[in-house]
Write a protein that holds these residues in place. Structure first.
Motif, PDB file in Angstrom:
ATOM      1  N   ARG A 266       0.861  -1.153  -0.075  1.00 40.58           N
ATOM      2  CA  ARG A 266      -0.135  -0.093  -0.052  1.00 40.58           C
ATOM      3  C   ARG A 266       0.788   1.247  -0.159  1.00 40.58           C
ATOM      4  NH1 ARG A 266      -4.408  -2.050  -1.921  1.00 40.58           N
ATOM      5  NH2 ARG A 266      -5.480  -3.700  -0.544  1.00 40.58           N
ATOM      6  N   GLU A 267       0.263   2.491   0.112  1.00 43.48           N
ATOM      7  CA  GLU A 267       1.020   3.690   0.017  1.00 43.48           C
ATOM      8  C   GLU A 267       2.106   3.804   1.011  1.00 43.48           C
ATOM      9  OE1 GLU A 267      -1.973   7.099   1.860  1.00 43.48           O
ATOM     10  OE2 GLU A 267      -2.534   5.995  -0.146  1.00 43.48           O
ATOM     11  N   ALA A 268       1.647   3.383   2.147  1.00 43.67           N
ATOM     12  CA  ALA A 268       2.717   3.723   3.109  1.00 43.67           C
ATOM     13  C   ALA A 268       2.922   2.431   3.941  1.00 43.67           C
ATOM     14  CB  ALA A 268       2.255   4.752   4.249  1.00 43.67           C
ATOM     15  N   GLY A 269       2.790   1.074   3.530  1.00 41.84           N
ATOM     16  CA  GLY A 269       3.463  -0.055   4.124  1.00 41.84           C
ATOM     17  C   GLY A 269       2.541  -1.275   3.403  1.00 41.84           C
ATOM     18  N   ILE A 280     -11.943 -13.289   8.336  1.00 36.76           N
ATOM     19  CA  ILE A 280     -10.809 -13.223   7.780  1.00 36.76           C
ATOM     20  C   ILE A 280     -10.036 -12.079   8.575  1.00 36.76           C
ATOM     21  CG2 ILE A 280      -9.579 -11.916   5.706  1.00 36.76           C
ATOM     22  CD1 ILE A 280     -11.864 -12.857   4.091  1.00 36.76           C
ATOM     23  N   GLY A 281      -8.618 -12.129   8.961  1.00 30.10           N
ATOM     24  CA  GLY A 281      -7.896 -11.602   9.839  1.00 30.10           C
ATOM     25  C   GLY A 281      -7.361 -10.404   8.740  1.00 30.10           C
ATOM     26  N   ALA A 282      -7.530  -9.148   8.943  1.00 25.27           N
ATOM     27  CA  ALA A 282      -6.981  -8.088   8.322  1.00 25.27           C
ATOM     28  C   ALA A 282      -6.262  -6.900   9.068  1.00 25.27           C
ATOM     29  CB  ALA A 282      -8.319  -7.438   7.489  1.00 25.27           C
ATOM     30  N   GLY A 283      -5.308  -6.490   8.353  1.00 25.30           N
ATOM     31  CA  GLY A 283      -4.559  -5.191   8.978  1.00 25.30           C
ATOM     32  C   GLY A 283      -3.621  -4.407   7.962  1.00 25.30           C
ATOM     33  N   TYR A 284      -3.364  -3.473   8.455  1.00 25.49           N
ATOM     34  CA  TYR A 284      -2.477  -2.608   7.527  1.00 25.49           C
ATOM     35  C   TYR A 284      -1.326  -2.346   8.463  1.00 25.49           C
ATOM     36  CZ  TYR A 284      -1.152   1.493   4.667  1.00 25.49           C
ATOM     37  OH  TYR A 284      -0.554   2.532   3.996  1.00 25.49           O
ATOM     38  N   VAL A 285       0.080  -2.663   8.170  1.00 23.47           N
ATOM     39  CA  VAL A 285       1.352  -2.310   8.685  1.00 23.47           C
ATOM     40  C   VAL A 285       1.619  -0.884   7.913  1.00 23.47           C
ATOM     41  CG1 VAL A 285       3.651  -2.911   9.200  1.00 23.47           C
ATOM     42  CG2 VAL A 285       1.682  -4.658   9.574  1.00 23.47           C
ATOM     43  N   PHE A 286       2.035   0.073   8.772  1.00 21.77           N
ATOM     44  CA  PHE A 286       2.445   1.405   7.965  1.00 21.77           C
ATOM     45  C   PHE A 286       3.483   2.088   8.775  1.00 21.77           C
ATOM     46  CE2 PHE A 286      -0.967   2.400  10.847  1.00 21.77           C
ATOM     47  CZ  PHE A 286      -0.678   3.456  11.444  1.00 21.77           C
ATOM     48  N   SER A 287       4.172   2.952   8.505  1.00 23.21           N
ATOM     49  CA  SER A 287       5.079   3.954   8.912  1.00 23.21           C
ATOM     50  C   SER A 287       4.356   5.201   9.423  1.00 23.21           C
ATOM     51  CB  SER A 287       6.375   3.956   8.032  1.00 23.21           C
ATOM     52  OG  SER A 287       7.179   4.990   8.759  1.00 23.21           O
ATOM     53  N   GLU A 294      -4.639   8.275  10.869  1.00 23.58           N
ATOM     54  CA  GLU A 294      -6.016   8.486  10.423  1.00 23.58           C
ATOM     55  C   GLU A 294      -6.220   7.971   8.740  1.00 23.58           C
ATOM     56  OE1 GLU A 294      -4.277  10.645  11.938  1.00 23.58           O
ATOM     57  OE2 GLU A 294      -5.456  10.687  13.719  1.00 23.58           O
ATOM     58  N   ARG A 295      -5.186   8.421   8.160  1.00 25.18           N
ATOM     59  CA  ARG A 295      -4.958   8.266   6.862  1.00 25.18           C
ATOM     60  C   ARG A 295      -4.951   6.485   6.540  1.00 25.18           C
ATOM     61  NH1 ARG A 295      -6.760   7.650   1.717  1.00 25.18           N
ATOM     62  NH2 ARG A 295      -5.270   7.032   0.305  1.00 25.18           N
ATOM     63  N   ALA A 296      -3.791   5.914   7.352  1.00 25.42           N
ATOM     64  CA  ALA A 296      -3.848   4.448   7.271  1.00 25.42           C
ATOM     65  C   ALA A 296      -5.057   3.777   7.679  1.00 25.42           C
ATOM     66  CB  ALA A 296      -2.615   4.082   8.505  1.00 25.42           C
TER      67      ALA A 296
END
Length: 512
Positions: A266-269, A280-287, A294-296
């Motif tokens: 994605r855009e930052a991770g 379904i386990g879901a998530g977003y790893v980001f910096s 908020e954006r993540a």
């Protein structure tokens, strides 16, 4: 060891790491040799990093003697053949990191170099077509590997997707049935011996004082023993692995019941998708350096495969590890020892391998510092090898745009990775470790999947008749496709083998 006095082992913290260790010690040692007591607080929420696993977890389950179908029913588990990476080198790209090999040697020449030779002559085969588990993953198929080692159906392994909270609870029940003593409570004081700084005892909020000979810190990121009491320093790896946040939730099942973990850039991770039987386990790893929380959150909620089950929960972390995981009479396990983001599903493996090291180096009284030194050396190797493998994914992100991706594409690499990368770029050589997790097949998957092309191939490949080499490769591709076509659908196989009970699962935790 001549003393008949049992070694008193105190484990602080449950979760996956704590209960894996507790179960191992309960299985391995008779009470007259070692007594095990686990302390955990019901007030502390669990961050169950490691819902997606590696095949080594099967070895652990077999060591305990767990029934596979029962374990899978109890933990809402599905099977896993590979990790699927989407959009990492370029938008629209997709490749697999499979639990198996790509092809086989042709006239003694490794398959990778035959594939590179074919590519150099204009034959741009998809290397995943030569990997049995990759093709099975793509077609959403599963069956157990054949025990006939001459069969093409034996060329892969498998792991699981499971609920880490339920897995810890399952191991707790297993351990308590075999006599493990669990205490619910909160540590308010760690009492050190004046003469050497070793831990002598723990004081609970209830007033109870628990003494021990060996203390295992499974208290998570806080590191109550290794960090707060013994002040062991943290080695920060955020220079190379800048992601430090994750939003995590569950969403409803969709039509895809794949035997793969999906990681989408994605855009930052990157975003994960882990299919269990009921969710379904879901998530977003980001910096947080390159985007806002908020954006993540917005990115995650905008890219789910089904309706969200509740609100996402934010997890903060820092990539790195303790400079020593074993210090004095304290051993840090799991998140207390270190953290590497779950891009390659290594979190449970890191706990498991640490348990293995401890079992093989289990100390007597007094504790021999040589054992601690060897334990720390082995743990160092594991962490460094996994760290470098994760860095490779980011650094080799091709032409992805965005501040995070520009940073990782141009950052200075650790020498341990830079050497491997340069050797591969020159002629496709991949070093085979004596110790450490990832085999040449794993490195091959990432190198080729993220479009890292070596300048040449092993010249011995030119000794093979080119037409015969191509014929062998295409026959192999056809055999894999034909065999996969006869495999059962993954979802149907799971329902017939280990369907989870209809009652809902408890969710007091976030699982990454």
């Amino acid at each position: 060891m001549t003393s008949q006095i049992p070694r008193r082992i105190v484990i602080l913290g449950g979760g996956t790491a704590g209960w894996m260790l507790a179960a191992s010690l309960t299985r391995a040692f008779k009470p007259q040799y070692a007594t095990v007591r686990l302390i955990e607080s019901g007030d502390i929420s669990i961050v169950g990093v490691g819902e997606s696993t590696l095949p080594q977890v099967r070895d652990f389950n077999e060591f305990l003697g767990l029934d596979e179908a029962e374990f899978m029913r109890e933990t809402n588990a599905t099977f896993k053949l590979a990790i699927e990476f989407r959009d990492w080198a370029r938008e629209g790209d997709c490749y697999f990191h499979p639990f198996g090999v790509h092809g086989h040697a042709i006239q003694g020449i490794p398959f990778l170099h035959c594939w590179l030779r074919a590519k150099a002559h204009g034959h741009h085969f998809n290397i995943d077509d030569f990997s049995y588990p990759s093709v099975a993953s793509r077609e959403q198929k599963f069956e157990f590997p054949s025990k006939d080692m001459s069969s093409i159906r034996s060329t892969y392994s498998y792991a699981y997707h499971f609920d880490a909270y339920l897995y810890a609870a399952y191991l707790r029940r297993w351990s308590e049935k075999r006599g493990l003593k669990r205490t619910e409570g909160t540590v308010v004081d760690v009492n050190l011996r004046a003469e050497d700084g070793f831990i002598q005892s723990l004081t609970l909020a209830s007033g109870e004082v628990i003494e021990g000979d060996l203390f295992i810190d499974c208290s998570g990121f806080r590191g109550v023993l290794i960090n707060q009491a013994l002040k062991m320093e943290w080695e920060d790896w955020q220079t190379w692995l800048p992601c430090d946040r994750a939003w995590a939730l569950s969403n409803d099942l969709d039509a895809d019941s794949t035997a793969t973990t999906r990681c989408t850039a994605r855009e930052a991770g990157w975003q994960w998708r882990i299919p269990l039987q009921k969710r379904i386990g879901a998530g977003y790893v980001f910096s947080s350096r390159f985007t806002t929380e908020e954006r993540a959150r917005e990115v995650l909620l905008g890219n789910l495969d089904g309706p969200a089950q509740g609100e996402p929960r934010l997890i903060r972390f820092q990539s790195g590890r303790r400079k020593k995981s074993w210090h004095k009479n304290c051993i840090a396990l799991g998140l207390a020892s270190g953290f590497l983001e779950p891009l390659e599903s290594t979190s449970i493996y890191m706990s498991q391998i640490a348990v293995n090291f401890l079992m093989s180096l289990f100390p007597g009284q007094p504790i021999n510092p040589v054992l601690a030194e060897e334990y720390n050396r082995l743990v160092d190797i594991e962490y460094t090898r996994v760290r470098d493998f994760l860095i490779l994914h980011y650094h080799a992100s091709g032409n992805r745009d965005g501040e995070l991706w520009r940073h990782v594409q141009t950052m200075q690499l650790p020498d341990s990775l830079l050497d491997k990368l340069e050797i591969f770029k020159r002629r496709g050589h991949i070093h085979r470790y004596r110790d450490g997790l990832f085999s040449p097949a794993s490195w091959t998957a990432i190198y080729t999947g993220q479009r890292i092309s070596p300048g040449g191939y092993d010249p011995q490949a030119d000794n093979i008749d080119f037409d015969n080499m191509l014929k062998t490769m295409m026959e192999l591709r056809e055999r894999i496709a034909a065999n996969v076509a006869t495999m059962p659908n993954h979802a149907e196989f799971v329902r017939g083998y280990c369907a989870a009970p209809a009652s809902g699962a408890p969710h007091g935790s976030v699982h990454v």
